[in-house]
Design an enzyme around this catalytic site. Structure first.
Site, PDB file in Angstrom:
ATOM      1  N   GLU A 161       1.926  15.036   6.701  1.00  0.00           N
ATOM      2  CA  GLU A 161       2.618  15.584   5.546  1.00  0.00           C
ATOM      3  C   GLU A 161       1.939  16.884   5.102  1.00  0.00           C
ATOM      4  OE1 GLU A 161       2.634  13.344   1.862  1.00  0.00           O
ATOM      5  OE2 GLU A 161       4.629  14.057   1.362  1.00  0.00           O
ATOM      6  N   ALA A 297      -5.859  10.517   0.464  1.00  0.00           N
ATOM      7  CA  ALA A 297      -5.201   9.411   1.158  1.00  0.00           C
ATOM      8  C   ALA A 297      -3.747   9.769   1.441  1.00  0.00           C
ATOM      9  CB  ALA A 297      -5.259   8.144   0.309  1.00  0.00           C
ATOM     10  N   GLU A 299       0.139   8.076   2.721  1.00  0.00           N
ATOM     11  CA  GLU A 299       0.877   6.816   2.735  1.00  0.00           C
ATOM     12  C   GLU A 299       1.636   6.533   4.020  1.00  0.00           C
ATOM     13  OE1 GLU A 299       1.484   9.523   0.933  1.00  0.00           O
ATOM     14  OE2 GLU A 299       3.619   9.960   0.812  1.00  0.00           O
ATOM     15  N   ASN A 300       1.118   6.912   5.201  1.00  0.00           N
ATOM     16  CA  ASN A 300       1.843   6.610   6.439  1.00  0.00           C
ATOM     17  C   ASN A 300       2.328   5.163   6.383  1.00  0.00           C
ATOM     18  OD1 ASN A 300       0.683   9.137   7.602  1.00  0.00           O
ATOM     19  ND2 ASN A 300      -1.192   7.945   7.356  1.00  0.00           N
ATOM     20  N   HIS A 332      -1.584   3.607  -5.548  1.00  0.00           N
ATOM     21  CA  HIS A 332      -0.737   4.803  -5.368  1.00  0.00           C
ATOM     22  C   HIS A 332      -0.099   4.798  -3.973  1.00  0.00           C
ATOM     23  CE1 HIS A 332       0.062   9.260  -5.948  1.00  0.00           C
ATOM     24  NE2 HIS A 332       0.165   9.148  -4.628  1.00  0.00           N
ATOM     25  N   GLU A 333      -0.926   4.651  -2.951  1.00  0.00           N
ATOM     26  CA  GLU A 333      -0.397   4.725  -1.574  1.00  0.00           C
ATOM     27  C   GLU A 333       0.532   3.560  -1.273  1.00  0.00           C
ATOM     28  OE1 GLU A 333      -0.724   7.476  -0.184  1.00  0.00           O
ATOM     29  OE2 GLU A 333      -2.297   8.182  -1.526  1.00  0.00           O
ATOM     30  N   HIS A 336       3.952   4.160  -2.567  1.00  0.00           N
ATOM     31  CA  HIS A 336       4.693   5.037  -1.651  1.00  0.00           C
ATOM     32  C   HIS A 336       5.365   4.265  -0.515  1.00  0.00           C
ATOM     33  CE1 HIS A 336       3.819   9.019  -3.031  1.00  0.00           C
ATOM     34  NE2 HIS A 336       2.525   8.962  -2.843  1.00  0.00           N
ATOM     35  N   GLU A 355       5.612  11.676  -5.566  1.00  0.00           N
ATOM     36  CA  GLU A 355       4.259  11.748  -6.130  1.00  0.00           C
ATOM     37  C   GLU A 355       4.187  11.366  -7.605  1.00  0.00           C
ATOM     38  OE1 GLU A 355       2.054  11.622  -4.246  1.00  0.00           O
ATOM     39  OE2 GLU A 355       2.817  12.478  -2.394  1.00  0.00           O
TER      40      GLU A 355
END
Ligand SMILES: [Zn+2]
Length: 883
Positions: A161, A297, A299-300, A332-333, A336, A355
């Site tokens: 990203e 970090a 978020e794959n 957070h991740e 996502h 985000e």
């Protein structure tokens, strides 16, 4: 970034079942900006990658199933730094057509031209290619570290990203071209490979190699693909019908236990909140021994990547703040995985949907599981952070126009994250948490595996019952800036406080223009006068307000509103007198708001200082921490005014020193986490002010630590050493340097090298900068050392970087380069930097990509203009308020 359940019933959505081209076609919106001709739509990629880690190169091949939608004799895909050997297109019943390849480095594309036209229909494009392994976090990249046996080791990871999947695989690398992915990696037999999905097979290839194939991903955007390989290990546990895991270099995975437990805790909570269970069979979080100036970090989907400091607990160096950050990063991740991965913004214009939402959700999850951490105070701090940028005339709306790769990289800013979080927080409060959640469930269900724009979220909220929300939401996402609500004279009428609210725009750098601007917002305003809370939504310039009770009027009660409030002097005085009785969140929010109105010249410094001074010495730990930080900001603004600085230092020591004595220098096993945080703030600030007791304890601990690395508790090591490092002389700097060099633990080593950048002594700051450009610290540590120097010496650091720009650029991710200068400029108020930054932007950035540097310039300009007034008025206030 994230995803769901009921929809899995549909074949098109089942994991592993490639979505048909017809299904795919309607997710591609032809009105979106694109750098690719809309002649074909990919549905599936089968990628094989063979990394040559020692040579920093890799070989790849890909077969892309696609649908040609318009007759064409060429196909253009994104590709950057890739070289091509063979390419051909084929379809059932047609012999393969070989392609000639041309590339455009500036456009980051490759075009495959065929000897004849392709009619619309299904095709397979096969490409053999090779690429580079980078040493910063872009595309496929290498991180070097010292392994358990003390030997040099190298592991590989990917970071795609916003627009770097194209460095790994030629692809339609834009978020609305969702497709499924098969990945096979040919790696050494003693290495582990990780991707979004679990491995489906491993084959021995001979010569010490094996081929690891992963199960097909769900339909997703290219920027979410992930691959890692190296001497890795994994810990895991079942959670909510899936498996959560942490992957780290061999010997380090156990340090991920805290993160693993957080994953297991959060997953069922999110399954419930979003109404759609996490759709992949596993969710790993992969630790990278390095750091970036751009992100911590990513978020794959199914394989979050996180730099070690934000994922692993190292008892030798991790602080309570680090532990909390690990939970928040995980929250957070993981958010996502639904918001971003399952439902993805159609284009980078709407990046905030990813985000802002993930930031808001992380705070919400923290409030749910750790209310004792007082995350509501951090939420207000996020609002203040966003407003710092949003108060400038060069700010941008939450939904913004992104047309270049560089603009996409720049979109990851405080507006997308923190204004996004603040606006969602305000809207949730307006809708009510249950209606808001129902709206989110609707939105996720309706758009799973697809792309959205901001309006889709508002539509789902209105459908769930959040009447009137769209008007507010549009005002705060489509127009830039901050409302300024001025409170008119208040009267007590029949037991209610009656007044009117007048709105204009708040501006730090263009007050007159903002005052004259007709821009207005529908602002939900909550207020209290000591009894119950009332709410109005402003409309136009003036709005009437009536609040039960006749005490001092507090506007923005609860602090969920995204606006500033200007009171008449008498109203402000009345509020100051009740500060100690207000809820903690209002004490902090009111103080921060009023201090900013004072430093930007909307009211005298005395008003803001009265509020800051009214924070009681026994305030909640988080509020006390924020108050100390605010005094310290002022201390920095009084640079060059030693009498003023001495007065502030003495005031903070007298007011808050007793809190430190009460907490003690040594962490207690059962103390509240917020007390541990307050202790670090007190030690750092009082150490900076040369408080005798703190400085002597720092010296004693430093002496002991030189002989015994465990002489300082790990959770306070960087704090105590920070006191020493900032006051360092050459011998002390040398001693810390020697320790940094000898330390192999990645987190501790990083921390020690960064401490070298804290020296107030300019000669030592220069030595840190010189050291950063050598090979000694390691490829990903150097930029952080330069950033550390910039906190004390921004002008020195910026001039140094400009003298060595090409070399420094090699030490920063491509995505972070143009914002690095902004980061170095930080809160500087040195007007001499303005022409330096202007010249830098002109020489190094395309005109379309200069906005972040312009914001730094605007900030420095207004701060340097306000400085003489701030200094003079603060000196008068300090003299009139001896303690
Ligand atoms: Zn994020």
């Amino acid at each position: 970034m994230k995803l769901l359940t009921a929809l899995l019933a549909s074949a098109a959505l089942a994991i592993g079942a490639p979505v048909s081209a017809q299904h795919q076609a309607d997710t591609v919106d032809s009105t979106l900006p694109t750098q690719l001709p809309r002649t074909a739509i990919p549905s599936h990629y089968a990628i094989t990658v063979t990394p040559h880690a020692d040579k920093l190169t890799f070989d790849g091949s890909v077969a892309i199933d696609l649908q040609v939608v318009k007759p064409t004799n060429s196909l253009t895909v994104n590709a950057a730094d890739l070289s091509f050997s063979n390419a051909a297109v084929s379809r059932k019943g047609m012999s393969p057509l070989a392609a000639t390849v041309t590339t455009d480095a500036d456009a980051q594309t490759a075009t495959f031209t065929f000897p004849r036209q392709l009619a619309p229909g299904a095709y397979r494009l096969t490409i053999d290619y090779s690429g580079k392994i980078n040493t910063q976090a872009n595309g496929l990249f290498a991180l070097d570290y010292t392994n358990k046996e003390g030997k040099d080791a190298r592991a590989l990871f990917t970071q795609f990203e916003a627009a770097d999947a194209r460095r790994f695989v030629p692809s339609w690398d834009e978020p609305d071209y969702k497709a499924t992915f098969d990945l096979t990696a040919r790696i050494s037999t003693n290495e582990m490979a990780v991707s979004n999905m679990p491995a489906s097979s491993t084959k021995t290839l001979g010569n010490g190699l094996k081929a690891v194939s992963f199960r097909t991903t769900p339909t997703m955007s290219s920027y979410l693909l992930f691959f890692a390989s190296g001497d890795l290990e994994r810990i895991s546990k079942p959670a909510a019908g899936a498996e959560v895991g942490v992957v780290a270099s061999r010997g380090n995975a156990e340090k991920g236990r805290l993160a693993l437990d957080a994953e297991a805790l959060i997953l069922p909570y999110y399954n419930d909140y979003f109404g759609v269970p996490y759709p992949l069979p596993k969710l790993d979080n992969v630790a990278g021994p390095g750091q970036s100036q751009f992100f911590s970090a990513m978020e794959n989907w199914g394989a979050i990547f996180t730099f070690e400091r934000s994922l692993l607990v190292d008892p030798a160096i991790s602080t309570e703040g680090d532990r909390q950050r690990i939970f928040e990063t995980e929250a957070h991740e993981m958010a996502h995985q639904w918001f971003g991965d399952l439902v993805t913004m159609a284009w980078w214009d709407d990046l905030w949907l990813n985000e802002g939402f993930a930031s808001w959700m992380a705070t919400k999850a923290t409030e749910h599981f750790h209310p004792d951490w007082a995350p509501e105070i951090d939420r207000v701090a996020a609002r203040e952070g966003a407003m710092g940028l949003d108060a400038l005339s060069s700010t941008h709306p939450v939904v913004q126009e992104v047309r270049t790769v560089e603009q996409a990289n720049q979109a990851f800013d405080a507006i997308a994250y923190s204004k996004g979080e603040s606006v969602i927080s305000m809207l949730e409060d307006f809708a009510g948490p249950d209606v808001w959640q129902a709206g989110i469930k609707r939105y996720v269900k309706a758009h799973a595996y697809r792309n959205t724009r901001t309006a889709d979220l508002w539509a789902a909220q209105e459908a769930a019952g959040a009447e009137g929300l769209t008007a507010i939401a549009k005002d705060f996402t489509l127009q830039p800036g901050i409302p300024l609500i001025s409170v008119g004279p208040a009267q007590c009428v029949n037991g209610a406080t009656v007044t009117s609210l007048t709105q204009a725009q708040f501006s730090a750098d263009k007050k007159d223009e903002a005052a004259a601007s007709p821009q207005s917002w529908h602002v939900p305003v909550k207020a209290t006068a000591g009894a119950s809370t009332a709410q109005v939504v402003t409309s136009g310039r003036t709005t009437a307000l009536s609040v039960p009770g006749c005490g001092p009027l507090l506007v923005n009660a609860g602090q969920r509103g995204y606006f500033r409030t200007l009171y008449a002097p008498q109203q402000a005085e009345a509020l100051v007198s009740v500060m100690p009785k207000l809820p903690a969140v209002d004490q902090y929010g009111l103080m921060a708001d009023q201090m900013t109105l004072s430093t930007t010249g909307y009211q005298p410094m005395a008003t803001g200082l009265d509020f800051l001074d009214a924070i009681p010495a026994n305030a909640s730990a988080k509020v006390a921490q924020r108050a100390i930080n605010r005094w310290d900001d002022l201390y920095d603004l009084l640079d060059g005014n030693p009498a003023g600085q001495t007065a502030i230092a003495a005031r903070v020591i007298r007011e808050y020193g007793p809190r430190l004595r009460q907490l003690g220098f040594v962490p207690k096993a059962s103390e509240p986490a917020v007390d541990a945080l307050l202790r670090t703030t007190l030690i750092a600030t009082l150490g900076k002010y040369r408080d005798a007791e703190v400085v002597s304890e720092a010296r004693r601990l430093f002496g002991a630590w030189q002989g015994n690395p465990d002489a300082i508790p790990g959770s306070l090591k960087s704090t105590w050493l920070g006191v020493i490092a900032s006051n360092a002389d050459a011998a002390t700097w040398d001693a810390i340097h020697a320790k940094a060099k000898a330390t192999t633990g990645f987190a501790e080593r990083t921390s020690l090298y960064q401490l070298l950048g804290r020296a107030q002594d300019e000669a030592l700051a220069r030595r840190t900068l010189d050291l950063a450009l050598t090979d000694e610290p390691g490829k990903t540590l150097s930029a952080g050392m330069i950033t550390a120097v910039a906190q004390q010496h921004p002008t020195l650091a910026i001039n140094f970087v400009l003298q060595h720009l090409a070399q420094v650029n090699g030490l920063i991710d491509i995505s972070g380069r143009s914002s690095f200068m902004q980061r170095l400029a930080g809160d500087s108020h040195d007007a001499a930097l303005i022409p330096v930054l202007e010249a830098y932007a002109k020489a190094n950035l395309a005109e379309s990509d200069r906005a972040p540097v312009q914001r730094s310039i605007d900030r420095i300009r207004y701060q340097s203009a306000q400085l003489p007034r701030i200094q003079a008025e603060t000196a008068i206030w300090l003299a009139a308020h001896p303690q």
